[in-house]
Design a protein around this motif. Structure first.
Motif, mmCIF file in Angstrom:
data_model
loop_
_atom_site.group_PDB
_atom_site.id
_atom_site.type_symbol
_atom_site.label_atom_id
_atom_site.label_comp_id
_atom_site.label_asym_id
_atom_site.label_seq_id
_atom_site.Cartn_x
_atom_site.Cartn_y
_atom_site.Cartn_z
ATOM 1 N N MET A 1 50.866 -0.756 27.291
ATOM 2 C CA MET A 1 51.498 -1.401 28.276
ATOM 3 C C MET A 1 51.103 0.500 29.431
ATOM 4 O O MET A 1 51.434 0.918 28.602
ATOM 5 C CB MET A 1 53.786 -1.120 27.894
ATOM 6 N N GLY B 1 49.380 -10.623 33.386
ATOM 7 C CA GLY B 1 50.115 -9.014 32.768
ATOM 8 C C GLY B 1 50.930 -8.362 32.968
ATOM 9 O O GLY B 1 51.619 -7.072 32.179
ATOM 10 N N LEU C 1 54.431 -7.117 34.348
ATOM 11 C CA LEU C 1 55.552 -6.571 33.432
ATOM 12 C C LEU C 1 56.947 -6.909 34.280
ATOM 13 O O LEU C 1 58.086 -7.672 33.912
ATOM 14 C CB LEU C 1 55.954 -6.089 32.084
ATOM 15 N N LYS D 1 50.630 -5.420 31.018
ATOM 16 C CA LYS D 1 51.161 -5.079 29.454
ATOM 17 C C LYS D 1 49.889 -4.275 28.915
ATOM 18 O O LYS D 1 49.868 -3.852 28.007
ATOM 19 C CB LYS D 1 50.737 -6.614 29.166
ATOM 20 N N SER D 2 48.460 -4.473 29.253
ATOM 21 C CA SER D 2 47.892 -3.174 29.066
ATOM 22 C C SER D 2 46.428 -2.586 30.117
ATOM 23 O O SER D 2 47.280 -3.606 31.495
ATOM 24 C CB SER D 2 47.013 -3.848 28.308
#
Length: 91
Positions: free
Chosen positions: A1, A31, A33, A54-55
């Motif tokens: 994250m 991705g 969030l 997420k990344s």
């Protein structure tokens, strides 16, 4: 994250928000969030957008996407400032 902070001067918030919202589903699939938009205190056109992704890779893909290019076109004279933030706050 990872967290992504974008500071953008926006000429017409309504137009910008409409464009930004058109890509909400794309961002979620990519991705994202969460996303929060703030107006800088005392600066009507300055906005800060705080994303949680997420990344870092998925956030970079967003920054390289056509949707982000369209959002950038709605900026004011000042360039967008982009910064990745660490996962944990300094304590």
């Amino acid at each position: 994250m990872t967290y992504l902070l974008i500071k953008q001067s926006i000429k017409n918030y309504v137009s910008w928000k409409n464009s930004f919202d058109q890509f909400q589903e794309y961002r979620k699939i990519g991705g994202e969030l969460s996303c929060e938009i703030y107006q800088a205190h005392g600066k009507r056109h300055e906005h800060i957008i705080l994303f949680q992704w997420k990344s870092e890779e998925s956030a970079i893909e967003f920054l390289e996407s056509q949707s982000f290019e369209m959002i950038k076109e709605l900026e004011d004279e000042e360039p967008i400032a982009i910064q990745f933030l660490p996962r944990k706050a300094v304590g």
